[in-house]
Design a protein around this motif. Structure first.
Motif, PDB file in Angstrom:
ATOM      1  N   MET A   1      -0.792 -13.463  -4.172  1.00  0.00           N
ATOM      2  CA  MET A   1       0.916 -13.682  -4.853  1.00  0.00           C
ATOM      3  C   MET A   1       0.082 -14.663  -6.940  1.00  0.00           C
ATOM      4  SD  MET A   1       2.693 -17.274  -3.524  1.00  0.00           S
ATOM      5  CE  MET A   1       3.283 -15.921  -2.485  1.00  0.00           C
ATOM      6  N   THR A   2       0.897 -14.354  -7.731  1.00  0.00           N
ATOM      7  CA  THR A   2       0.654 -14.661  -8.882  1.00  0.00           C
ATOM      8  C   THR A   2       1.350 -15.729  -9.186  1.00  0.00           C
ATOM      9  OG1 THR A   2       2.418 -13.727  -9.637  1.00  0.00           O
ATOM     10  CG2 THR A   2       0.894 -11.768  -9.423  1.00  0.00           C
ATOM     11  N   ALA A   3       0.492 -15.725 -10.137  1.00  0.00           N
ATOM     12  CA  ALA A   3       1.257 -17.754 -10.952  1.00  0.00           C
ATOM     13  C   ALA A   3       2.607 -17.912 -10.870  1.00  0.00           C
ATOM     14  CB  ALA A   3       0.659 -18.609 -11.750  1.00  0.00           C
ATOM     15  N   ARG A   4       3.404 -16.722 -11.684  1.00  0.00           N
ATOM     16  CA  ARG A   4       4.724 -16.957 -11.605  1.00  0.00           C
ATOM     17  C   ARG A   4       5.962 -16.436 -10.448  1.00  0.00           C
ATOM     18  NH1 ARG A   4       6.383 -12.295 -16.055  1.00  0.00           N
ATOM     19  NH2 ARG A   4       5.076 -13.927 -17.511  1.00  0.00           N
ATOM     20  N   THR A   5       4.662 -15.955  -9.575  1.00  0.00           N
ATOM     21  CA  THR A   5       5.890 -16.049  -8.005  1.00  0.00           C
ATOM     22  C   THR A   5       5.792 -17.460  -7.650  1.00  0.00           C
ATOM     23  OG1 THR A   5       4.319 -14.528  -7.010  1.00  0.00           O
ATOM     24  CG2 THR A   5       5.582 -13.583  -8.191  1.00  0.00           C
ATOM     25  N   LEU A   6       5.015 -17.875  -8.059  1.00  0.00           N
ATOM     26  CA  LEU A   6       4.231 -19.523  -6.829  1.00  0.00           C
ATOM     27  C   LEU A   6       5.003 -20.086  -7.178  1.00  0.00           C
ATOM     28  CD1 LEU A   6       1.995 -20.333  -5.187  1.00  0.00           C
ATOM     29  CD2 LEU A   6       0.353 -21.024  -6.385  1.00  0.00           C
ATOM     30  N   ILE A   7       5.573 -20.826  -8.567  1.00  0.00           N
ATOM     31  CA  ILE A   7       5.767 -21.241  -9.107  1.00  0.00           C
ATOM     32  C   ILE A   7       7.150 -21.707  -8.921  1.00  0.00           C
ATOM     33  CG2 ILE A   7       7.214 -22.520 -10.945  1.00  0.00           C
ATOM     34  CD1 ILE A   7       4.273 -21.925 -12.256  1.00  0.00           C
ATOM     35  N   PRO A   8       8.195 -20.808  -8.562  1.00  0.00           N
ATOM     36  CA  PRO A   8       9.673 -20.609  -7.727  1.00  0.00           C
ATOM     37  C   PRO A   8       9.755 -20.706  -6.082  1.00  0.00           C
ATOM     38  CG  PRO A   8       9.311 -18.838  -9.219  1.00  0.00           C
ATOM     39  CD  PRO A   8       8.414 -19.163  -8.759  1.00  0.00           C
ATOM     40  N   ASP A   9       8.894 -20.947  -5.406  1.00  0.00           N
ATOM     41  CA  ASP A   9       8.340 -20.997  -4.106  1.00  0.00           C
ATOM     42  C   ASP A   9       8.231 -22.445  -3.823  1.00  0.00           C
ATOM     43  OD1 ASP A   9       6.437 -17.536  -3.309  1.00  0.00           O
ATOM     44  OD2 ASP A   9       8.827 -18.272  -3.585  1.00  0.00           O
ATOM     45  N   LEU A  10       7.118 -23.114  -4.671  1.00  0.00           N
ATOM     46  CA  LEU A  10       6.811 -24.054  -4.958  1.00  0.00           C
ATOM     47  C   LEU A  10       8.262 -25.459  -5.258  1.00  0.00           C
ATOM     48  CD1 LEU A  10       3.554 -24.419  -6.759  1.00  0.00           C
ATOM     49  CD2 LEU A  10       4.019 -24.538  -3.764  1.00  0.00           C
ATOM     50  N   GLN A  11       8.825 -24.698  -5.879  1.00  0.00           N
ATOM     51  CA  GLN A  11      10.589 -25.699  -6.645  1.00  0.00           C
ATOM     52  C   GLN A  11      11.005 -25.907  -5.338  1.00  0.00           C
ATOM     53  OE1 GLN A  11      12.133 -23.317  -9.699  1.00  0.00           O
ATOM     54  NE2 GLN A  11      10.689 -24.570 -11.167  1.00  0.00           N
ATOM     55  N   ARG A  12      10.834 -25.337  -4.665  1.00  0.00           N
ATOM     56  CA  ARG A  12      11.683 -25.241  -2.902  1.00  0.00           C
ATOM     57  C   ARG A  12      11.504 -26.213  -2.556  1.00  0.00           C
ATOM     58  NH1 ARG A  12      11.179 -19.792   0.596  1.00  0.00           N
ATOM     59  NH2 ARG A  12       8.821 -20.948   0.427  1.00  0.00           N
ATOM     60  N   PHE A  13      10.811 -27.126  -2.364  1.00  0.00           N
ATOM     61  CA  PHE A  13      10.051 -28.239  -2.565  1.00  0.00           C
ATOM     62  C   PHE A  13       9.920 -29.428  -2.942  1.00  0.00           C
ATOM     63  CE2 PHE A  13       7.613 -24.525   0.574  1.00  0.00           C
ATOM     64  CZ  PHE A  13       7.879 -24.699   1.100  1.00  0.00           C
ATOM     65  N   ALA A  14      10.654 -29.098  -4.102  1.00  0.00           N
ATOM     66  CA  ALA A  14      10.657 -30.390  -4.521  1.00  0.00           C
ATOM     67  C   ALA A  14      11.708 -31.673  -4.059  1.00  0.00           C
ATOM     68  CB  ALA A  14      11.183 -30.023  -6.210  1.00  0.00           C
ATOM     69  N   ARG A  15      11.808 -32.612  -5.365  1.00  0.00           N
ATOM     70  CA  ARG A  15      12.922 -33.969  -4.040  1.00  0.00           C
ATOM     71  C   ARG A  15      13.407 -33.747  -5.118  1.00  0.00           C
ATOM     72  NH1 ARG A  15       7.077 -36.112  -3.765  1.00  0.00           N
ATOM     73  NH2 ARG A  15       7.613 -36.801  -5.958  1.00  0.00           N
ATOM     74  N   VAL A  16      14.466 -33.449  -4.920  1.00  0.00           N
ATOM     75  CA  VAL A  16      16.021 -32.940  -5.740  1.00  0.00           C
ATOM     76  C   VAL A  16      17.297 -34.652  -5.599  1.00  0.00           C
ATOM     77  CG1 VAL A  16      18.035 -31.728  -5.845  1.00  0.00           C
ATOM     78  CG2 VAL A  16      15.710 -30.368  -5.483  1.00  0.00           C
ATOM     79  N   GLY A  17      17.418 -34.170  -6.422  1.00  0.00           N
ATOM     80  CA  GLY A  17      18.776 -35.371  -6.038  1.00  0.00           C
ATOM     81  C   GLY A  17      20.173 -35.145  -5.848  1.00  0.00           C
ATOM     82  N   HIS A  18      20.188 -35.797  -4.999  1.00  0.00           N
ATOM     83  CA  HIS A  18      21.813 -35.166  -4.540  1.00  0.00           C
ATOM     84  C   HIS A  18      23.181 -36.882  -4.344  1.00  0.00           C
ATOM     85  CE1 HIS A  18      20.200 -31.647  -2.811  1.00  0.00           C
ATOM     86  NE2 HIS A  18      19.303 -32.235  -2.159  1.00  0.00           N
ATOM     87  N   ALA A  19      23.770 -36.051  -4.566  1.00  0.00           N
ATOM     88  CA  ALA A  19      25.287 -37.191  -4.455  1.00  0.00           C
ATOM     89  C   ALA A  19      25.174 -38.099  -3.676  1.00  0.00           C
ATOM     90  CB  ALA A  19      26.674 -36.580  -5.181  1.00  0.00           C
TER      91      ALA A  19
END
Length: 323
Positions: A1-19
């Motif tokens: 898996m390349t770095a370009r495809t790895l970064i979007p996968d890791l963003q799914r686990f980011a702490r996201v602000g919700h209303a």
């Protein structure tokens, strides 16, 4: 898996602000990410070189300079992180647009502190190249808007927002993710010329002269065979909006029927564009009109609310998950 495809996968686990229940997003300290910029890395290398040289030469002035620069870098890192932490965001409802025009997604950023928050940038997954930068004064609000191209009718979602800042020195880059759930209704783009549809419905009332008097001007309707040429509004025809007859006097206006089946067989999207133009023209002339689609019928009325209801029905026509 390349770095370009790895970064979007890791963003799914980011702490996201919700209303929350009040529809407000508050950025908690743990939701702010921070990394050094390339200038910050060069700055760190410079500090390390100064300290190594000071050790080799036993220079007190070199140690003073190195630790002073290091302290500036640490303070800059804290200020960069502090510029986003605690910020309150209120998503605003976007205005509907026509296909081909940009949709504007707006956020209300509220700063409760007694110090300003400069250099806050707003971006979105829906338009990666579009960035809006704003400064928020102390105890005040700022309403940055992000323009997203609306290429086709339907519902346009804003996607995930990204707030970021490099304040104060650009040595560090802090950012956070927001899920606002904003959606924009995209109407079909109106055709250049209105279609020839069925005749207006005169059966709604039993009394009155059907809006065909000869006294005061009260509006327009589509031209019918046999109408006097002196009643044709040639100014409207010169703007390539079709032929319309002027209405004079009377105690009621005609009701126009915008019927899907009365349109020529030119394809679904073209029919929607023709109906959009007809709705805009009928609303501008303050005519009562109804809309008949294969899966929906809207009764005759007029006004902005009726116009919005009809255009929304056209925007969602035939889309999955919408009636």
């Amino acid at each position: 898996m390349t770095a370009r495809t790895l970064i979007p996968d890791l963003q799914r686990f980011a702490r996201v602000g919700h209303a929350d229940r009040q529809g407000t997003i508050t950025i908690s300290p743990r939701q702010v990410y921070i990394l050094p910029t390339r200038y910050g890395l060069l700055y760190a290398i410079l500090v390390v070189v100064i300290l190594i040289a000071s050790i080799n030469s036993a220079s007190n002035l070199g140690f003073l300079t190195g630790f002073f620069l290091a302290s500036i870098g640490l303070v800059s890192m804290v200020l960069t992180w502090w510029n986003l932490a605690g910020l309150r965001i209120k998503p605003l409802t976007p205005e509907p647009v026509f296909a081909g025009n940009p949709a504007h997604f707006m956020l209300r950023l509220h700063n409760e502190r007694k110090h300003s928050r400069p250099g806050i940038a707003l971006g979105s997954d829906a338009a990666p190249s579009a960035v809006s930068v704003t400064d928020i004064d102390s105890s005040s609000d700022s309403n940055p808007a992000l323009s997203v191209p609306a290429l086709q009718r339907g519902i346009l979602r804003a996607g995930r927002f990204r707030l970021s800042t490099d304040y104060p020195l650009g040595l560090f880059h802090a950012w956070c993710y927001l899920e606002t759930g904003q959606q924009c209704i995209v109407f079909p783009s109106p055709a250049k010329e209105a279609p020839r549809l069925t005749s207006p419905d005169d059966s709604g009332m039993e009394e009155g002269d059907l809006g065909r008097g000869a006294d005061d001007f009260i509006g327009h309707r589509y031209y019918r065979d046999g109408d006097p040429l002196q009643h044709v509004d040639w100014k409207v025809a010169a703007r390539e909006r079709g032929l319309y007859s002027k209405l004079f006097g009377g105690d009621r206006t005609d009701q126009l029927c915008l019927d899907w089946d009365a349109l020529p067989d030119v394809g679904t999207e073209k029919r929607l564009q023709l109906l959009t133009r007809a709705i805009l023209d009928a609303s501008a002339m303050r005519m009562d009109y109804s809309l008949k689609l294969p899966d929906k019928v809207i009764e005759p009325s007029r006004g902005k609310r009726h116009e919005l209801q009809c255009l929304t029905a056209l925007a969602l026509f035939g889309l999955d998950g919408h009636e």
